[in-house]
Write a protein that holds these residues in place. Sequence first.
Motif, PDB file in Angstrom:
ATOM      1  N   PHE A   1       8.566 -22.803  38.770  1.00 32.11           N
ATOM      2  CA  PHE A   1       7.432 -22.134  39.808  1.00 32.11           C
ATOM      3  C   PHE A   1       7.130 -22.876  39.078  1.00 32.11           C
ATOM      4  O   PHE A   1       5.834 -23.118  40.505  1.00 32.11           O
TER       5      PHE A   1
ATOM      6  N   PHE B   1       2.885 -27.177  41.926  1.00 27.56           N
ATOM      7  CA  PHE B   1       2.110 -27.847  40.725  1.00 27.56           C
ATOM      8  C   PHE B   1       1.791 -29.599  40.994  1.00 27.56           C
ATOM      9  O   PHE B   1       0.655 -29.552  40.541  1.00 27.56           O
TER      10      PHE B   1
ATOM     11  N   ASN C   1      -6.665 -23.749  36.410  1.00 25.17           N
ATOM     12  CA  ASN C   1      -5.375 -23.347  36.054  1.00 25.17           C
ATOM     13  C   ASN C   1      -5.215 -23.764  34.427  1.00 25.17           C
ATOM     14  O   ASN C   1      -5.892 -23.044  33.070  1.00 25.17           O
ATOM     15  N   TYR C   2      -5.263 -25.070  33.928  1.00 23.19           N
ATOM     16  CA  TYR C   2      -4.095 -25.444  32.751  1.00 23.19           C
ATOM     17  C   TYR C   2      -5.878 -26.172  32.018  1.00 23.19           C
ATOM     18  O   TYR C   2      -5.623 -25.316  30.931  1.00 23.19           O
TER      19      TYR C   2
ATOM     20  N   ARG D   1      -6.262 -22.559  30.333  1.00 21.55           N
ATOM     21  CA  ARG D   1      -5.438 -22.533  29.317  1.00 21.55           C
ATOM     22  C   ARG D   1      -5.970 -22.364  28.313  1.00 21.55           C
ATOM     23  O   ARG D   1      -5.427 -22.204  26.743  1.00 21.55           O
TER      24      ARG D   1
END
Length: 283
Positions: free
Chosen positions: A73, A77, A111-112, A115
């Motif tokens: 997935f 990225f 995103n990271y 997170r």
Amino acid sequence: MHFSRTTLALLASSSPLTDAWGKVGHATVGAIGDHYLTAQARMFVSSLLGTNVTMSSVASWADDYRYTTPGKFSAPFHYIDAEDSPPSTCSVDLNRDCGGTSGCIVSAIANYTQRVNDRRYSVTDRKQALEFLIHFIGDITQPLHTEAKAVGGNQIPVLWQGADTNLHAAWDTQMVEKDAGGYGAAVITSFSNRLIAAIDSGAYASQKASWVSCTDVRTASACALSWARDANGINCAYVLQVDETDRELDGAYYSGAKPYIEMQIAKAGYRLGTYVNNLAAAA
Ligand SMILES: *[C@@H]1O[C@H](CO)[C@@H](O)[C@H](O)[C@H]1NC(C)=O
Ligand SMILES: *[C@@H]1O[C@H](CO)[C@@H](O)[C@H](O)[C@H]1NC(C)=O
């Protein structure tokens, strides 16, 4: 030859055709980043990666992971496919280029970033978030990782010292290894030290501040987009300026590429250190 998207996806998933900066490039970015960490950030990195585990040592993890079934997935990225028209015009547009629902390197960095400091996620997930960031902050300075043309140069066949390769691979690996003087731990140490000296008091001393002018972790998406635009501009300035199809790159093309390779790896490393310092301060 025409490749359908499916064929390309199969090719990309079965072999590491599109690794961004190869292992030497990524490990060097990580080592430069390690050098600029504050004491607070060193503790932050150790708390997630493990005691005395360096950013340099995990910098290629995301390339290994993308070729596993659970990691598939994450393949989109590693890049943003800018649908621009180099060498006449270069541009990155998030709505146009970020891969729809699959995402791209800009959305992945956002995103990271979120997170890594979100305590609702497990330490394992937050460790993975940091490892992704260490890798993508490297990838986003590789000009052909911000370019759709010829699948980021993967479909531009060229020669390197007489052997068949492609433009993308030459930028990731062959030209970097020539500049570094080979591969392996000692080469990575000497290459990173050479670039650190240029950052501290050499060619990059006066420009390094501009490399980190956008490193606020609260505006990760906007910053990552500005980094992508910066790298993408080099496709018009140099990388794709002349059609190198079927040409030998170890010669005039390499000589012209070398200053860009060094600047982009130095930039990625200095930015990584600064960004992780900011992440640690915000944790
Ligand atoms: C980590 O590195 C420090 C400094 O080099 C050293 O003193 C310490 O023993 C190391 N810790 C481990 C667990 O290896
Ligand atoms: C954010 O990261 C998680 C964990 O790797 C992943 O499952 C998810 O798809 C990512 N979301 C976006 C928008 O990139």
